[in-house]
Every structure is written in C-alpha cells, then in structure tokens.
Design a protein around this motif. Sequence first.
Motif, mmCIF file in Angstrom:
data_model
loop_
_atom_site.group_PDB
_atom_site.id
_atom_site.type_symbol
_atom_site.label_atom_id
_atom_site.label_comp_id
_atom_site.label_asym_id
_atom_site.label_seq_id
_atom_site.Cartn_x
_atom_site.Cartn_y
_atom_site.Cartn_z
ATOM 1 N N GLN A 60 -12.118 13.219 0.765
ATOM 2 C CA GLN A 60 -11.892 11.903 1.370
ATOM 3 C C GLN A 60 -10.920 11.075 0.532
ATOM 4 N N LEU A 61 -9.974 11.729 -0.113
ATOM 5 C CA LEU A 61 -9.017 11.039 -0.977
ATOM 6 C C LEU A 61 -8.098 10.148 -0.147
ATOM 7 N N THR A 62 -7.951 8.897 -0.566
ATOM 8 C CA THR A 62 -7.042 7.965 0.110
ATOM 9 C C THR A 62 -5.763 7.747 -0.673
ATOM 10 N N SER A 63 -5.784 8.035 -1.966
ATOM 11 C CA SER A 63 -4.595 7.855 -2.803
ATOM 12 C C SER A 63 -4.713 8.759 -4.029
ATOM 13 N N LEU A 64 -3.612 8.841 -4.767
ATOM 14 C CA LEU A 64 -3.563 9.640 -5.989
ATOM 15 C C LEU A 64 -3.050 8.767 -7.132
ATOM 16 N N PRO A 65 -3.614 8.900 -8.344
ATOM 17 C CA PRO A 65 -3.094 8.125 -9.477
ATOM 18 C C PRO A 65 -1.702 8.626 -9.863
ATOM 19 N N THR A 110 -6.194 17.740 4.791
ATOM 20 C CA THR A 110 -7.471 17.300 5.334
ATOM 21 C C THR A 110 -8.177 16.335 4.387
ATOM 22 N N ASN A 111 -7.430 15.310 4.020
ATOM 23 C CA ASN A 111 -7.961 14.174 3.285
ATOM 24 C C ASN A 111 -7.626 12.909 4.067
ATOM 25 N N GLU A 112 -7.587 11.768 3.394
ATOM 26 C CA GLU A 112 -7.238 10.505 4.053
ATOM 27 C C GLU A 112 -6.115 9.808 3.289
ATOM 28 N N LEU A 113 -5.221 10.603 2.704
ATOM 29 C CA LEU A 113 -4.127 10.045 1.906
ATOM 30 C C LEU A 113 -3.249 9.126 2.755
ATOM 31 N N GLN A 114 -3.063 7.895 2.256
ATOM 32 C CA GLN A 114 -2.239 6.918 2.953
ATOM 33 C C GLN A 114 -0.873 6.748 2.300
ATOM 34 N N ARG A 115 -0.755 7.158 1.051
ATOM 35 C CA ARG A 115 0.521 7.022 0.334
ATOM 36 C C ARG A 115 0.535 7.980 -0.840
ATOM 37 N N LEU A 116 1.716 8.210 -1.366
ATOM 38 C CA LEU A 116 1.901 9.060 -2.540
ATOM 39 C C LEU A 116 2.617 8.256 -3.616
ATOM 40 N N PRO A 117 2.205 8.361 -4.883
ATOM 41 C CA PRO A 117 2.923 7.665 -5.950
ATOM 42 C C PRO A 117 4.324 8.259 -6.120
ATOM 43 N N LYS A 118 5.247 7.443 -6.501
ATOM 44 C CA LYS A 118 6.608 7.917 -6.746
ATOM 45 C C LYS A 118 6.599 8.939 -7.886
ATOM 46 N N GLY A 119 7.246 10.061 -7.662
ATOM 47 C CA GLY A 119 7.354 11.090 -8.689
ATOM 48 C C GLY A 119 6.106 11.921 -8.909
ATOM 49 N N VAL A 120 5.142 11.860 -7.981
ATOM 50 C CA VAL A 120 3.863 12.538 -8.200
ATOM 51 C C VAL A 120 4.009 14.059 -8.283
ATOM 52 N N PHE A 121 5.062 14.613 -7.664
ATOM 53 C CA PHE A 121 5.262 16.067 -7.696
ATOM 54 C C PHE A 121 6.419 16.493 -8.607
ATOM 55 N N ASN A 147 -15.797 18.726 -0.661
ATOM 56 C CA ASN A 147 -16.673 17.801 -1.354
ATOM 57 C C ASN A 147 -16.517 16.423 -0.713
ATOM 58 N N GLN A 148 -16.859 15.381 -1.444
ATOM 59 C CA GLN A 148 -16.762 14.012 -0.912
ATOM 60 C C GLN A 148 -15.948 13.127 -1.843
ATOM 61 N N LEU A 149 -14.952 13.723 -2.504
ATOM 62 C CA LEU A 149 -14.144 12.987 -3.468
ATOM 63 C C LEU A 149 -13.339 11.895 -2.764
ATOM 64 N N GLN A 150 -13.457 10.672 -3.280
ATOM 65 C CA GLN A 150 -12.726 9.540 -2.724
ATOM 66 C C GLN A 150 -11.591 9.093 -3.638
ATOM 67 N N THR A 151 -11.764 9.303 -4.936
ATOM 68 C CA THR A 151 -10.725 8.948 -5.911
ATOM 69 C C THR A 151 -10.690 10.014 -6.998
ATOM 70 N N LEU A 152 -9.600 10.017 -7.746
ATOM 71 C CA LEU A 152 -9.464 10.886 -8.907
ATOM 72 C C LEU A 152 -9.080 10.018 -10.099
ATOM 73 N N PRO A 153 -9.756 10.156 -11.236
ATOM 74 C CA PRO A 153 -9.371 9.364 -12.412
ATOM 75 C C PRO A 153 -8.078 9.893 -13.015
ATOM 76 N N ALA A 154 -7.249 8.999 -13.516
ATOM 77 C CA ALA A 154 -6.010 9.417 -14.180
ATOM 78 C C ALA A 154 -6.342 10.312 -15.360
ATOM 79 N N GLY A 155 -5.609 11.415 -15.484
ATOM 80 C CA GLY A 155 -5.797 12.300 -16.628
ATOM 81 C C GLY A 155 -6.839 13.372 -16.466
ATOM 82 N N VAL A 156 -7.509 13.415 -15.300
ATOM 83 C CA VAL A 156 -8.613 14.358 -15.136
ATOM 84 C C VAL A 156 -8.158 15.813 -15.226
ATOM 85 N N PHE A 157 -6.887 16.100 -14.892
ATOM 86 C CA PHE A 157 -6.390 17.478 -14.936
ATOM 87 C C PHE A 157 -5.465 17.744 -16.130
#
Length: 324
Positions: free
Chosen positions: A118-123, A140-151, A93-103
């Motif tokens: 085309q995700l550049t970051s994750l909430p 195969t996105n454009e992630l530049q950083r990961l939030p601390k504790g995201v996994f 798809n062409q996702l650039q951002t994800l809203p917090a809480g979407v999942f």
Amino acid sequence: MMGPVLAACLLIILSTAWISQANGATCKKDGGVCTCNDQTKNVDCSSKGLTAIPSNIPTDTDNLKLDYNKLSSLPRTAFHGLNKLTNLDLQWNQLQTLPAGVFDHLVNLDRLQLDYNQLTSLPPGIFDNLAKLTRLELNTNELQRLPKGVFDKLTSLKELRLNINQLKRVPEGAFDKLQNIKDLRLEENPWDCSCKDILYLRDWINDNKDKVTGAQDAACGDQQSKAVLEITEEEAAEDCVYPNTTTAIPTTIITTLASSNDDDIPELPVPQENFQKFLGYQEPDHLPTQPQCLMSISGYLGLMMFFVLISAAILYVIHFLKKA
C-alpha cells in the motif's frame, strides 16, 4: 549424591532455554517461526501472519522471504547486517511507508519485491546503495509520485515494474540512467496528459518502445482512453503544479487574495503533517507493534522465572550438600 547432579543439569537446561528465548530465535530448529536452510542460505518466513520482522535472521542469508504477512511498517535497521542478501521478497504485505535508509546495507541485492503493498510514496535516495539490483517490483501499490532521481543509481537494473499505481507523472529524467533496462511496465496508471510534464514520459516511451512492455497500454487518465505516446504538445500545454513538489503559490490564488477584502479571504487548511514539520516534529522510524510489546513483556516474565528457578536450584544443591 544424584541430587546435586540433577540440579546442575537443570541449571544448564534452564539457562540454554532462556537464552534462546531472549534472543528471539528466527529458525524453527531454534524455536522460531521461519524455515532456514543452511545449505542454500534461504530463510522462508512466508505466510506467518507476521506484523514485525523476526529477530536474529542469520547474517549469511542469501534469500529472505517475508511475503504474505501483515507487515505495515519496517524499522530503519530491519536489514542491517544482512549484506549478503541477493533476494528480498516483501510482496503481499501492508506496507504504507518505507523509512529512509532501510535498504542501505543490502549492497549485493539482486532482486527486490515490494509489489502488492500500500505504498503511496518513496523516500528520496531509498535505492541509492543498490547498485547490483537487476529487478525491482513496485507494481500494485498506491504510488502517487516518485522522488527526483530515485532510480539514478540503479545502473544494473533490467526489470522495473511500476504498473497498477496512481502515478500521474514522473520527474524529468526519471529513466535516463537506466542503461541496462530491458522491461519497464507503466500501464494502469492515471497519467495526466494535460500537463507539459508528460512530454518527457511520452518521448522516453517513443525512444524506447522495445523496452516498455505494452507501451501502447500506458494511457492517459482514469479512463485510459489515449496512449501517452500519442499525446501532442497542444494537448499537454498546461504548467501544472503538483502537491508536495513545489512551494510556489498559483498566481490565480495570489490575484484572488489581493483583490479580496479580509472578510472574504477563505481560511486555508494547513495539513497536519506540514504543521508538524514546521514545528520540527519528526515521526519515529518505527513504533513497536503489539507482538513486539508482547515479546518484551514475555521476555521480562521469562527472566523473572529464570531467576526464581535458579534460586530454587541453588537452594536444592545447598540442601543436598548439607545432608552430605
């Protein structure tokens, strides 16, 4: 006397048709765009050119395919009510951002495919409610950083794909809670091997070579010339500060400003997004897309047409009753 009967039938047909349109039916059998299988609980909306999530996805859906569409954003409530989902496919798809809480409502999700977007970051906390997730594809996105504790909450995760992004580092302890990880992909990222932060990743790869697919291929910089696991403390000696990770001002800038005249101080640009945050402005979770607006307009037109036809049918019935 057939006139009133025909008019009544017309009323029922028009009502049913309008209600179906107003609900925005998802499944083809109800006039929607997706293919629904009641036996397998599979809803296939692949390759439909969608720019918005279809409405009325059955709440008992197990497998939802939304791949190969044109989704550029998701409303925060896109998947609310779909707590039986085990597979969600959003790749290509062409996702650039994800809203917090979407999942947050997808507590039974086993597989999540977000690759080829085309995700550049994750909430922060975006995956916190996905305790049953075993496969997460972010490659195969454009992630530049990961939030601390995201996994940290993904204790059941077995496969994690982060390859082919723009990652230069991962937060300290990023993979420590992945107790069941079997396959981690990290290659084709421009890892910054000049900063001390890279030593965590180096040590983790060295300790988990059997879990990192192509461990030797996780290489430094754009040229990918040296493997991360070969970096020494001397090579990774810098204390690097990355954008959006700290508010500290590098000492070199402070020294320069302190020793300069007011006229020599350069004007520092303020990023628009930071200025908006300072003013308390928040971007809405989801702005209506053109198809959604068109659907709303068509809904109003359909409603008006419905009432016009209802009025005509009522007058038709009255006319025949008077004749009778």
